[in-house]
Motif scaffolding. Structure first.
Motif, PDB file in Angstrom:
ATOM      1  N   THR A  36      44.254 -41.855  29.978  1.00 21.31           N
ATOM      2  CA  THR A  36      45.450 -42.135  30.771  1.00 21.31           C
ATOM      3  C   THR A  36      45.507 -43.616  31.135  1.00 21.31           C
ATOM      4  OG1 THR A  36      45.240 -39.925  31.677  1.00 21.31           O
ATOM      5  CG2 THR A  36      46.765 -41.389  32.806  1.00 21.31           C
ATOM      6  N   LYS A  37      44.345 -44.154  31.549  1.00 19.82           N
ATOM      7  CA  LYS A  37      44.279 -45.587  31.889  1.00 19.82           C
ATOM      8  C   LYS A  37      44.665 -46.426  30.676  1.00 19.82           C
ATOM      9  CE  LYS A  37      40.814 -45.759  35.540  1.00 19.82           C
ATOM     10  NZ  LYS A  37      39.397 -46.015  35.808  1.00 19.82           N
ATOM     11  N   LEU A  38      44.143 -46.014  29.511  1.00 20.24           N
ATOM     12  CA  LEU A  38      44.405 -46.749  28.271  1.00 20.24           C
ATOM     13  C   LEU A  38      45.891 -46.696  27.905  1.00 20.24           C
ATOM     14  CD1 LEU A  38      42.660 -48.208  26.067  1.00 20.24           C
ATOM     15  CD2 LEU A  38      42.843 -46.120  24.741  1.00 20.24           C
ATOM     16  N   TYR A  39      46.513 -45.512  28.077  1.00 20.45           N
ATOM     17  CA  TYR A  39      47.939 -45.353  27.773  1.00 20.45           C
ATOM     18  C   TYR A  39      48.791 -46.243  28.685  1.00 20.45           C
ATOM     19  CZ  TYR A  39      46.780 -41.224  24.984  1.00 20.45           C
ATOM     20  OH  TYR A  39      46.256 -40.374  24.054  1.00 20.45           O
ATOM     21  N   GLY A  80      57.451 -43.662  20.117  1.00 19.05           N
ATOM     22  CA  GLY A  80      57.088 -42.575  19.189  1.00 19.05           C
ATOM     23  C   GLY A  80      55.599 -42.559  18.914  1.00 19.05           C
ATOM     24  N   ILE A  81      55.034 -43.730  18.666  1.00 23.92           N
ATOM     25  CA  ILE A  81      53.582 -43.830  18.400  1.00 23.92           C
ATOM     26  C   ILE A  81      52.791 -43.396  19.627  1.00 23.92           C
ATOM     27  CG2 ILE A  81      51.694 -45.473  17.937  1.00 23.92           C
ATOM     28  CD1 ILE A  81      53.811 -47.039  16.194  1.00 23.92           C
ATOM     29  N   LEU A  82      53.236 -43.839  20.801  1.00 25.92           N
ATOM     30  CA  LEU A  82      52.549 -43.460  22.043  1.00 25.92           C
ATOM     31  C   LEU A  82      52.570 -41.951  22.258  1.00 25.92           C
ATOM     32  CD1 LEU A  82      53.432 -45.950  24.902  1.00 25.92           C
ATOM     33  CD2 LEU A  82      51.177 -45.183  24.224  1.00 25.92           C
ATOM     34  N   LEU A  83      53.754 -41.358  22.014  1.00 23.30           N
ATOM     35  CA  LEU A  83      53.893 -39.909  22.222  1.00 23.30           C
ATOM     36  C   LEU A  83      52.985 -39.113  21.301  1.00 23.30           C
ATOM     37  CD1 LEU A  83      57.712 -39.459  22.876  1.00 23.30           C
ATOM     38  CD2 LEU A  83      55.849 -39.133  24.487  1.00 23.30           C
ATOM     39  N   GLN A  84      52.748 -39.647  20.097  1.00 27.15           N
ATOM     40  CA  GLN A  84      51.860 -38.955  19.156  1.00 27.15           C
ATOM     41  C   GLN A  84      50.473 -38.768  19.734  1.00 27.15           C
ATOM     42  OE1 GLN A  84      51.588 -40.281  15.139  1.00 27.15           O
ATOM     43  NE2 GLN A  84      52.958 -38.597  14.649  1.00 27.15           N
ATOM     44  N   PHE A  85      49.996 -39.764  20.512  1.00 30.59           N
ATOM     45  CA  PHE A  85      48.688 -39.655  21.153  1.00 30.59           C
ATOM     46  C   PHE A  85      48.694 -38.520  22.163  1.00 30.59           C
ATOM     47  CE2 PHE A  85      48.253 -44.155  19.844  1.00 30.59           C
ATOM     48  CZ  PHE A  85      47.057 -44.040  19.172  1.00 30.59           C
ATOM     49  N   PHE A  86      49.781 -38.427  22.930  1.00 26.68           N
ATOM     50  CA  PHE A  86      49.876 -37.400  23.968  1.00 26.68           C
ATOM     51  C   PHE A  86      49.953 -35.995  23.380  1.00 26.68           C
ATOM     52  CE2 PHE A  86      51.354 -40.902  26.746  1.00 26.68           C
ATOM     53  CZ  PHE A  86      50.493 -40.670  27.804  1.00 26.68           C
ATOM     54  N   GLU A  87      50.587 -35.905  22.216  1.00 28.23           N
ATOM     55  CA  GLU A  87      50.830 -34.573  21.651  1.00 28.23           C
ATOM     56  C   GLU A  87      49.671 -34.026  20.834  1.00 28.23           C
ATOM     57  OE1 GLU A  87      54.470 -35.069  19.588  1.00 28.23           O
ATOM     58  OE2 GLU A  87      55.676 -34.954  21.400  1.00 28.23           O
ATOM     59  N   LYS A  88      48.543 -34.756  20.794  1.00 30.06           N
ATOM     60  CA  LYS A  88      47.385 -34.280  20.040  1.00 30.06           C
ATOM     61  C   LYS A  88      46.897 -32.979  20.659  1.00 30.06           C
ATOM     62  CE  LYS A  88      43.251 -35.933  17.831  1.00 30.06           C
ATOM     63  NZ  LYS A  88      42.142 -36.873  17.864  1.00 30.06           N
ATOM     64  N   GLY A  89      47.138 -31.864  20.030  1.00 29.69           N
ATOM     65  CA  GLY A  89      46.884 -30.555  20.607  1.00 29.69           C
ATOM     66  C   GLY A  89      45.468 -30.076  20.451  1.00 29.69           C
ATOM     67  N   GLU A  90      45.232 -28.828  20.867  1.00 36.66           N
ATOM     68  CA  GLU A  90      43.889 -28.261  20.827  1.00 36.66           C
ATOM     69  C   GLU A  90      43.976 -26.799  20.410  1.00 36.66           C
ATOM     70  OE1 GLU A  90      40.722 -26.786  24.105  1.00 36.66           O
ATOM     71  OE2 GLU A  90      41.858 -28.587  24.550  1.00 36.66           O
ATOM     72  N   GLU A  91      43.002 -26.345  19.591  1.00 39.28           N
ATOM     73  CA  GLU A  91      42.969 -24.942  19.220  1.00 39.28           C
ATOM     74  C   GLU A  91      42.280 -24.184  20.356  1.00 39.28           C
ATOM     75  OE1 GLU A  91      41.328 -24.257  15.216  1.00 39.28           O
ATOM     76  OE2 GLU A  91      41.454 -26.418  15.046  1.00 39.28           O
ATOM     77  N   TYR A  92      42.747 -22.980  20.597  1.00 42.64           N
ATOM     78  CA  TYR A  92      42.146 -22.234  21.716  1.00 42.64           C
ATOM     79  C   TYR A  92      41.202 -21.139  21.276  1.00 42.64           C
ATOM     80  CZ  TYR A  92      44.838 -24.960  24.897  1.00 42.64           C
ATOM     81  OH  TYR A  92      45.336 -26.019  25.599  1.00 42.64           O
TER      82      TYR A  92
END
Lengths: 94, 177
Positions: A36-39, A80-92
């Motif tokens: 978050t700090k990095l973003y 768009g590039i920034l949002l890609q970092f946020f949208e990195k999902g996770e398998e449950y």
């Protein structure tokens, strides 16, 4: 020296159960805080460069439609590039 | 415990590196007891071993993307724990040995008490060894690590590891006679 084998340690109750998932969750929290700090930092740099870029372009070429479109594309692409970092999902499941 | 990496570990690692917490948890559940036992033998202190274990798991979880999977996952954990242990020793600047470790073991009969004393004696013998020799011996004797794997952990030539193990065995034989 066989008294120190893991089976013996377990038998004597020295090797306890550890909740590894809670440690993983703690690690994730720490990582998320760092990210978050990095973003935020990246976003600040993005805004500053966009503003400076606009000023330079306007000073050099004056205000015209092409420059406004160019700046618009730059901002949209960066967000768009920034949002890609946020949208990195996770398998449950595993 | 020994042998090549199973496909399962590789698959779990792949998913864990992609951010799957449950796969990472499974990997850790499969390996943390080895690390726990290793740290108890390394430190001779149950509480310190538990602290180091938790810190190791935390660091391993945070840096799992950096682990390329070119060694066993347990080796990765052991490497991290050795760094944490060295930092801990540097900060505290002394060898910590909990002489009351035996009190953590419950024993009822005479036989169990003898076992507990022998356990303490074995732990003391281990603690009397220099760090590198101790780690090499623990990995070889208790976890069946190869000379190559131990050398990789310390970044030393295989001859150095062989010599360390030979000297340690010689010293232990003298102590145990």
């Amino acid at each position: 020296m066989d008294y120190l084998k893991d089976e013996e340690l377990e038998k004597n109750g020295l090797i306890k159960e550890i909740d590894t998932l809670s440690i993983i969750n703690k690690a994730s929290e720490i990582k998320e805080k760092k990210m978050t700090k990095l973003y935020i930092l990246t976003f600040i740099v993005l805004i500053i460069t966009a503003v400076i870029g606009q000023i330079i372009f306007i000073k050099l070429f004056g205000i015209n439609k092409k420059i406004i479109i160019g700046i618009g594309i730059y901002i949209i692409a960066s967000v768009g590039i920034l949002l890609q970092f946020f949208e990195k999902g996770e398998e449950y499941t595993c | 415990m020994r042998g090549g990496k199973s496909l399962d570990e590789k698959e779990l690692l792949h998913k864990a590196r992609n951010g799957n917490r449950h796969c990472l948890n499974l990997l850790l559940q499969n390996n943390y007891k080895i690390l726990y036992g290793f740290l108890i033998k390394l430190t001779g202190d149950i509480d310190l071993a538990e602290d180091l274990l938790q810190e190791t798991i935390l660091k391993a979880s945070m840096n799992i993307e950096k682990f390329r999977g070119d060694s066993k996952f347990s080796s990765y954990l052991i490497k991290i724990s050795l760094n944490i242990y060295k930092n801990h020793m540097r900060k505290n600047n002394r060898v910590i040995y909990d002489s009351d470790v035996i009190q953590n073991i419950s024993y009822n009969g005479e036989m169990e008490m003898i076992n507990a004393l022998k356990f303490k004696e074995a732990l003391e013998h281990l603690q009397s060894m220099p760090y590198e020799k101790r780690v090499s011996f623990i990995l070889k004797h208790y976890y069946g690590y190869s000379i190559e794997e131990i050398s990789n952990i310390f970044n030393v030539a295989e001859g150095t590891t062989k010599s360390r193990l030979h000297n340690t065995m010689k010293k232990l034989k003298k102590l145990l006679v």
